[in-house]
Motif scaffolding. Sequence first.
Motif, PDB file in Angstrom:
ATOM      1  N   ILE A   1       9.624 -10.789   8.779  1.00  0.00           N
ATOM      2  CA  ILE A   1       9.089 -10.901   7.413  1.00  0.00           C
ATOM      3  C   ILE A   1      10.154 -10.675   6.346  1.00  0.00           C
ATOM      4  N   GLY A   2      11.424 -10.618   6.739  1.00  0.00           N
ATOM      5  CA  GLY A   2      12.482 -10.444   5.765  1.00  0.00           C
ATOM      6  C   GLY A   2      12.482  -9.053   5.141  1.00  0.00           C
ATOM      7  N   HIS A   3      13.310  -8.913   4.116  1.00  0.00           N
ATOM      8  CA  HIS A   3      13.518  -7.630   3.440  1.00  0.00           C
ATOM      9  C   HIS A   3      12.952  -7.726   2.031  1.00  0.00           C
ATOM     10  N   SER A   4      11.760  -7.158   1.845  1.00  0.00           N
ATOM     11  CA  SER A   4      11.081  -7.244   0.549  1.00  0.00           C
ATOM     12  C   SER A   4      11.411  -6.063  -0.348  1.00  0.00           C
ATOM     13  N   LEU A   5      12.633  -5.553  -0.233  1.00  0.00           N
ATOM     14  CA  LEU A   5      13.194  -4.559  -1.144  1.00  0.00           C
ATOM     15  C   LEU A   5      12.315  -3.306  -1.173  1.00  0.00           C
ATOM     16  N   GLY A   6      11.772  -2.918  -2.312  1.00  0.00           N
ATOM     17  CA  GLY A   6      10.995  -1.687  -2.358  1.00  0.00           C
ATOM     18  C   GLY A   6       9.719  -1.735  -1.549  1.00  0.00           C
TER      19      GLY A   6
ATOM     20  N   THR B   1       8.158   0.505  -6.288  1.00  0.00           N
ATOM     21  CA  THR B   1       8.734  -0.835  -6.464  1.00  0.00           C
ATOM     22  C   THR B   1      10.221  -0.691  -6.713  1.00  0.00           C
ATOM     23  N   ALA B   2      10.984  -1.653  -6.248  1.00  0.00           N
ATOM     24  CA  ALA B   2      12.419  -1.655  -6.518  1.00  0.00           C
ATOM     25  C   ALA B   2      12.737  -2.471  -7.762  1.00  0.00           C
ATOM     26  N   CYS B   3      12.051  -3.586  -7.925  1.00  0.00           N
ATOM     27  CA  CYS B   3      12.432  -4.555  -8.970  1.00  0.00           C
ATOM     28  C   CYS B   3      11.380  -4.762 -10.044  1.00  0.00           C
ATOM     29  N   GLY B   4      10.211  -4.145  -9.906  1.00  0.00           N
ATOM     30  CA  GLY B   4       9.200  -4.308 -10.936  1.00  0.00           C
ATOM     31  C   GLY B   4       8.815  -5.768 -11.130  1.00  0.00           C
ATOM     32  N   MET B   5       8.686  -6.158 -12.399  1.00  0.00           N
ATOM     33  CA  MET B   5       8.171  -7.499 -12.716  1.00  0.00           C
ATOM     34  C   MET B   5       9.310  -8.489 -12.966  1.00  0.00           C
ATOM     35  N   THR B   6      10.279  -8.507 -12.069  1.00  0.00           N
ATOM     36  CA  THR B   6      11.470  -9.338 -12.237  1.00  0.00           C
ATOM     37  C   THR B   6      11.136 -10.795 -12.503  1.00  0.00           C
ATOM     38  N   THR B   7      10.227 -11.353 -11.721  1.00  0.00           N
ATOM     39  CA  THR B   7       9.946 -12.788 -11.806  1.00  0.00           C
ATOM     40  C   THR B   7       9.421 -13.168 -13.187  1.00  0.00           C
TER      41      THR B   7
ATOM     42  N   GLY C   1      14.805   2.126  -5.059  1.00  0.00           N
ATOM     43  CA  GLY C   1      15.363   0.956  -4.390  1.00  0.00           C
ATOM     44  C   GLY C   1      14.627   0.652  -3.101  1.00  0.00           C
ATOM     45  N   CYS C   2      15.399   0.367  -2.061  1.00  0.00           N
ATOM     46  CA  CYS C   2      14.810  -0.106  -0.806  1.00  0.00           C
ATOM     47  C   CYS C   2      14.099   0.982  -0.017  1.00  0.00           C
ATOM     48  N   THR C   3      14.208   2.239  -0.413  1.00  0.00           N
ATOM     49  CA  THR C   3      13.451   3.301   0.257  1.00  0.00           C
ATOM     50  C   THR C   3      12.158   3.638  -0.483  1.00  0.00           C
ATOM     51  N   SER C   4      11.853   2.914  -1.554  1.00  0.00           N
ATOM     52  CA  SER C   4      10.686   3.235  -2.385  1.00  0.00           C
ATOM     53  C   SER C   4       9.402   3.293  -1.579  1.00  0.00           C
ATOM     54  N   GLY C   5       9.231   2.363  -0.640  1.00  0.00           N
ATOM     55  CA  GLY C   5       7.983   2.256   0.092  1.00  0.00           C
ATOM     56  C   GLY C   5       7.700   3.418   1.013  1.00  0.00           C
TER      57      GLY C   5
END
Length: 426
Positions: A348-353, A110-116, A172-176
């Motif tokens: 589908i856009g850029h879903s970060l990690g 994950t890039a952002c974890g539980m941001t929301t 970050g964005c390469t996490s996946g």
Amino acid sequence: MSARRDGRRVAITGIGVVAPGGVGTKEYWELLTAGRTATRTISLFNAENFRSRIAAEVDFDPLRAGLSRREARMWDRTTQFAVVAAKEALADSGSVDGFDPYRTGVMVGTACGMTTSLEREYAVVSDEGRTWHVDERHGVPYLYDYFLPSSMATELAWIADAQGPVGVLSTGCTSGIDVIGHAADLIRDGAADVMISGASDAAISPITVACFDAIKATSPRNDSPETASRPFDRTRNGFVLGEGAAIFVLEELEHARRRGAHVYAEVSGHATRSNAYSMTGLRPDGAELAEAIRQAMHRARVDPSEIDYVNAHGSATKQNDLHETAAFKRALGEHAYGTPVSSIKSMIGHSLGAICSLEVAASALAIEHSVIPPTANLHEPDPDCDLDFVPLVAREQNTDVVLSVASGFGGFQSAIVLTKPEWTAA
């Protein structure tokens, strides 16, 4: 030259997806191959005061997706996505009840974890930011879980009864991509026979949108959200934020064969590099990404002429698409000009990690079905992006070997090679 490596090999035997435009692997693949876009005006919060007011949101009802009311209340949206995707992957893989718990692990990215949830709960305990000294009594009991991304890996481990290696990777964005490469290495090294691995992010929130607004990385094409993500197009002006998850069952190949599991693809090679250059900038020559590609191909024992399809990072920022095009030419040489490339971020856009795991899912399905998903919205190709970027319409083509790549803030550059089961070069 063979894609096989000496020793233990790693197979993908289960795929689960939660994505914009569809919850489930079947719906996801149908959207991609139809070339439909799932980008739209943000509905998850009031974004009217932001520069970029568009995103690729998942139409997600946790109860309809099979979660209980208690789970829907406890878990952040990122964890909800991961759990639903993991359950699909485990069901798809079949016979998982027979897995040895001590030989089964979980690695989630994950890039952002539980941001929301963190942002929402901060607003509550600070009285919408009015109080400097927050009152923790008004926070939910699960607030600590939101603070720790490892809570997501814990939930997946409980679902799969995984008592082997369990952890979280965040690059970050390469996490996946990186998390799948790491999980595959754990299997190759003998630390596990099965790994539930992939990435999830659900960070379409005011703080995330504000961050990207500040550096003008996202598209302000608010009057045309469906066509806003335009990778490799002359008119591109930034990426479109997304969300989602893709989780896989990775399994030692002989372990999978003994139980008669279906194998989508083998994870044959992975590498990551850093440009040690800039938090957000990219060198125009693409040298670091090219080196990651070369190393991933070396580990997979694949040469450039054997790459049938490249699933690009294709973020639709001016600098990324030029950087990436240069990297393909540098790593693949003349073969770059004859190799189909596409970017599913156009749809589908850029879903970060999470996006790179979604791209790995698309790559595995491209091998499974011999179909290359298109680059949507590519009407005016940038003359400096002069490769075969498969515009607008999916292409039926044999895809025995697929390369998927990623670039991330902080200078991360990653590549992964998937090969068709039992593939050998002519």
